[in-house]
Design a protein around this motif. Structure first.
Motif, PDB file in Angstrom:
ATOM      1  N   GLU A  26       1.799  13.408 -19.760  1.00  0.00           N
ATOM      2  CA  GLU A  26       2.324  12.105 -20.156  1.00  0.00           C
ATOM      3  C   GLU A  26       1.883  10.979 -19.221  1.00  0.00           C
ATOM      4  O   GLU A  26       1.957   9.807 -19.571  1.00  0.00           O
ATOM      5  CB  GLU A  26       3.847  12.164 -20.235  1.00  0.00           C
ATOM      6  CG  GLU A  26       4.353  12.983 -21.420  1.00  0.00           C
ATOM      7  CD  GLU A  26       5.867  13.086 -21.466  1.00  0.00           C
ATOM      8  OE1 GLU A  26       6.492  13.013 -20.375  1.00  0.00           O
ATOM      9  OE2 GLU A  26       6.417  13.244 -22.561  1.00  0.00           O
ATOM     10  N   LYS A  27       1.424  11.331 -18.026  1.00  0.00           N
ATOM     11  CA  LYS A  27       0.940  10.322 -17.083  1.00  0.00           C
ATOM     12  C   LYS A  27      -0.452   9.798 -17.452  1.00  0.00           C
ATOM     13  O   LYS A  27      -0.882   8.771 -16.931  1.00  0.00           O
ATOM     14  CB  LYS A  27       0.882  10.910 -15.668  1.00  0.00           C
ATOM     15  CG  LYS A  27       2.224  11.287 -15.079  1.00  0.00           C
ATOM     16  CD  LYS A  27       2.031  11.969 -13.725  1.00  0.00           C
ATOM     17  CE  LYS A  27       3.354  12.479 -13.160  1.00  0.00           C
ATOM     18  NZ  LYS A  27       3.139  13.221 -11.886  1.00  0.00           N
ATOM     19  N   VAL A  28      -1.159  10.520 -18.315  1.00  0.00           N
ATOM     20  CA  VAL A  28      -2.549  10.191 -18.630  1.00  0.00           C
ATOM     21  C   VAL A  28      -2.612   9.402 -19.929  1.00  0.00           C
ATOM     22  O   VAL A  28      -2.238   9.916 -21.000  1.00  0.00           O
ATOM     23  CB  VAL A  28      -3.417  11.461 -18.734  1.00  0.00           C
ATOM     24  CG1 VAL A  28      -4.867  11.080 -19.029  1.00  0.00           C
ATOM     25  CG2 VAL A  28      -3.328  12.278 -17.446  1.00  0.00           C
ATOM     26  N   GLU A  29      -3.093   8.189 -19.863  1.00  0.00           N
ATOM     27  CA  GLU A  29      -3.241   7.377 -21.059  1.00  0.00           C
ATOM     28  C   GLU A  29      -4.283   7.992 -21.994  1.00  0.00           C
ATOM     29  O   GLU A  29      -5.350   8.425 -21.560  1.00  0.00           O
ATOM     30  CB  GLU A  29      -3.677   5.961 -20.679  1.00  0.00           C
ATOM     31  CG  GLU A  29      -3.742   5.000 -21.848  1.00  0.00           C
ATOM     32  CD  GLU A  29      -4.110   3.589 -21.424  1.00  0.00           C
ATOM     33  OE1 GLU A  29      -4.291   2.734 -22.311  1.00  0.00           O
ATOM     34  OE2 GLU A  29      -4.226   3.353 -20.210  1.00  0.00           O
ATOM     35  N   GLY A  30      -3.942   8.071 -23.256  1.00  0.00           N
ATOM     36  CA  GLY A  30      -4.890   8.585 -24.244  1.00  0.00           C
ATOM     37  C   GLY A  30      -4.686  10.034 -24.619  1.00  0.00           C
ATOM     38  O   GLY A  30      -5.321  10.518 -25.559  1.00  0.00           O
ATOM     39  N   LEU A  31      -3.812  10.753 -23.899  1.00  0.00           N
ATOM     40  CA  LEU A  31      -3.504  12.136 -24.246  1.00  0.00           C
ATOM     41  C   LEU A  31      -2.223  12.176 -25.070  1.00  0.00           C
ATOM     42  O   LEU A  31      -1.239  11.511 -24.736  1.00  0.00           O
ATOM     43  CB  LEU A  31      -3.333  13.000 -22.999  1.00  0.00           C
ATOM     44  CG  LEU A  31      -4.557  13.185 -22.102  1.00  0.00           C
ATOM     45  CD1 LEU A  31      -4.225  14.127 -20.942  1.00  0.00           C
ATOM     46  CD2 LEU A  31      -5.752  13.718 -22.890  1.00  0.00           C
ATOM     47  N   GLU A  32      -2.226  12.961 -26.145  1.00  0.00           N
ATOM     48  CA  GLU A  32      -1.061  13.064 -27.020  1.00  0.00           C
ATOM     49  C   GLU A  32      -0.773  14.528 -27.320  1.00  0.00           C
ATOM     50  O   GLU A  32      -1.664  15.280 -27.727  1.00  0.00           O
ATOM     51  CB  GLU A  32      -1.314  12.311 -28.330  1.00  0.00           C
ATOM     52  CG  GLU A  32      -0.130  12.324 -29.271  1.00  0.00           C
ATOM     53  CD  GLU A  32      -0.379  11.526 -30.537  1.00  0.00           C
ATOM     54  OE1 GLU A  32       0.600  11.225 -31.250  1.00  0.00           O
ATOM     55  OE2 GLU A  32      -1.555  11.194 -30.820  1.00  0.00           O
ATOM     56  N   ILE A  33       0.462  14.939 -27.122  1.00  0.00           N
ATOM     57  CA  ILE A  33       0.871  16.326 -27.380  1.00  0.00           C
ATOM     58  C   ILE A  33       1.173  16.485 -28.868  1.00  0.00           C
ATOM     59  O   ILE A  33       2.002  15.763 -29.426  1.00  0.00           O
ATOM     60  CB  ILE A  33       2.104  16.697 -26.531  1.00  0.00           C
ATOM     61  CG1 ILE A  33       1.778  16.556 -25.041  1.00  0.00           C
ATOM     62  CG2 ILE A  33       2.568  18.126 -26.846  1.00  0.00           C
ATOM     63  CD1 ILE A  33       2.987  16.679 -24.128  1.00  0.00           C
ATOM     64  N   LEU A  34       0.493  17.443 -29.513  1.00  0.00           N
ATOM     65  CA  LEU A  34       0.659  17.666 -30.953  1.00  0.00           C
ATOM     66  C   LEU A  34       1.506  18.898 -31.265  1.00  0.00           C
ATOM     67  O   LEU A  34       2.166  18.943 -32.310  1.00  0.00           O
ATOM     68  CB  LEU A  34      -0.708  17.822 -31.626  1.00  0.00           C
ATOM     69  CG  LEU A  34      -1.700  16.668 -31.504  1.00  0.00           C
ATOM     70  CD1 LEU A  34      -2.952  16.966 -32.312  1.00  0.00           C
ATOM     71  CD2 LEU A  34      -1.084  15.351 -31.929  1.00  0.00           C
ATOM     72  N   MET A  35       1.451  19.918 -30.394  1.00  0.00           N
ATOM     73  CA  MET A  35       2.216  21.151 -30.590  1.00  0.00           C
ATOM     74  C   MET A  35       2.897  21.516 -29.283  1.00  0.00           C
ATOM     75  O   MET A  35       2.325  21.355 -28.201  1.00  0.00           O
ATOM     76  CB  MET A  35       1.319  22.331 -30.962  1.00  0.00           C
ATOM     77  CG  MET A  35       0.638  22.313 -32.280  1.00  0.00           C
ATOM     78  SD  MET A  35      -0.307  23.873 -32.445  1.00  0.00           S
ATOM     79  CE  MET A  35      -1.261  23.530 -33.911  1.00  0.00           C
TER      80      MET A  35
END
Length: 308
Positions: free
Chosen positions: A203-212
Motif C-alpha cells: 500500500e506504500k507503493v503508488e500504482g500497485l493495487e491488490i486484486l486478490m
C-alpha cells in the motif's frame, strides 16, 4: 485457436489427450495471422511439469499462441535432463533481442534465501529490466512475483514460522478488473511458500493495487496497471496432485511438514485430492491473454517503443 509448441515436446501428447487444441509448427505456418508471442522463463527444478501446467492454461485460449521456453543461462538445472533443455529451451541471452506480447516468470524453490544471495540474481535483475522494453505484459508467479516486486519497488518478503501450504479461500477485491472477469466473489487457490509479502508494504507503493487476498494467507494477486505487470504470489496454475507431490517428497526426506490444509478429503493423505481451482485458473490465464490480445501492438517491434 490452438497453442503452437514444438511437435516433440513431451507436453504435446498430454495436452492433446486433455482436449487442449495444439497446433504443429507445420500447420501454424499455413495460417496468415500473427500468433501471440508468449515466453515462459521457467525457474522450477522440474521444468517438464511446470511447462505442462502453464501450457495447459495458455493453450486453452481461443487465440493462436506461440509458446517459447526460456531458462537462466548461467544456472544448471538438476532435475531436468540436459537433452530436454537443449531440445526445447533457449537461454535468455538467446532471446533478449526479441519482443514478447506476454512473458511469464515462475516460482523457484529458493524463497528462504535473500534475493542477493541467489546465484543468478544479477541475470534475474537484467531480465526484469529487459521486460520493461521488450515485453507488453508480464505475469510473475510465487518467487518470481516476490523477486519482481522487490526489484522494481523494494517490497520485502518475510519468512514464515511454518510453510503456508494448502488450498485457501480468497476474495475477489475488484470484480471489475479485466483479469478477474467471470470470477466468483470467493474462490480457492493452492498456496505453497515459506515467505510472504504484506499488504502494508504494498500500500506504500503508488500504482500497485491488490486484486486478490486471503484472510489466512494474505495478499495473492497485485496489479501494476501502468506497466501491465501482474504479481501472483500463489499457485493457481498447479495440477490436482502438485501439493501431494510436494508433501510426499518432504515426508520422504524427513522434512517437517504437515499435510496441506483443506486439500486431502478428510485430511487423509491416502485419499486422492479434488481440484477445486481449475476453473478459476483457466479464467485467470484466459483473461490475461485476452487483455494482451486487446492491447498489444500488431507489429511486434513496436512493443516497448511507445509505451506499448
Amino acid at each position: 485457436m490452438p497453442i503452437k509448441i514444438p511437435d516433440t515436446l513431451p507436453a504435446f501428447e498430454t495436452l492433446i489427450d486433455e482436449g487442449v487444441r495444439v497446433m504443429t509448427e507445420t500447420e501454424a505456418i499455413r495460417q496468415d495471422i500473427r500468433p501471440l508471442q508468449i515466453g515462459l522463463l521457467n525457474l522450477m527444478p522440474n521444468k517438464i511439469k511446470t511447462e505442462l501446467q502453464i501450457a495447459r492454461l495458455v493453450g486453452a485460449s481461443p487465440l493462436q499462441v506461440e509458446f517459447s521456453l526460456i531458462r537462466i543461462g548461467g544456472h544448471r538445472a538438476k532435475n531436468t535432463p540436459e537433452e530436454h533443455l537443449l531440445s526445447f529451451y533457449e537461454t535468455w541471452d538467446e532471446v533478449k533481442d526479441r519482443q514478447f506480447d506476454g512473458f511469464i516468470i515462475t516460482g523457484a524453490p529458493i524463497e528462504t534465501l535473500p534475493f542477493e544471495d541467489v546465484t543468478y540474481w544479477d541475470e534475474m535483475c537484467q531480465i526484469l529490466d529487459w521486460t520493461k522494453t521488450n515485453v507488453h505484459s508480464t505475469l510473475n508467479i510465487c518467487w518470481g512475483a516476490m523477486a519482481a516486486i522487490y526489484h522494481f519497488h523494494g517490497v520485502p518478503k518475510y519468512a514464515l514460522g511454518e510453510k503456508a501450504f494448502g488450498v485457501y479461500r480468497h476474495q475477489n477485491l475488484k470484480p471489475s478488473s479485466v483479469y478477474l472477469s467471470g470470477f466468483s466473489d470467493d474462490f480457492q487457490i493452492p498456496v505453497s511458500r515459506w515467505t510472504e509479502v504484506r499488504r502494508a508494504d504494498i500500500e506504500k507503493v503508488e500504482g500497485l493495487e491488490i486484486l486478490m487476498e486471503s484472510d489466512e494467507m494474505g495478499v495473492c494477486l497485485v496489479q501494476e496497471e501502468a506497466s501491465r505487470r501482474l504479481y501472483m504470489f500463489n499457485h493457481v496454475e498447479y495440477d490436482s496432485t502438485s501439493l501431494a507431490d510436494e508433501y510426499f517428497r518432504d515426508v520422504e526426506t524427513g522434512a517437517p511438514i504437515k499435510p496441506p490444509f483443506n486439500y486431502f478429503p478428510g485430511d487423509n493423505p491416502d485419499r486422492p485430492p479434488q481440484n477445486r481451482w481449475r476453473s478459476h485458473a483457466h479464467l485467470f490465464f484466459g483473461n490475461w491473454i485476452n487483455e494482451i490480445y486487446q492491447t498489444t501492438p500488431y507489429e511486434l517491434k513496436a512493443i516497448g517503443k511507445t509505451g506499448s
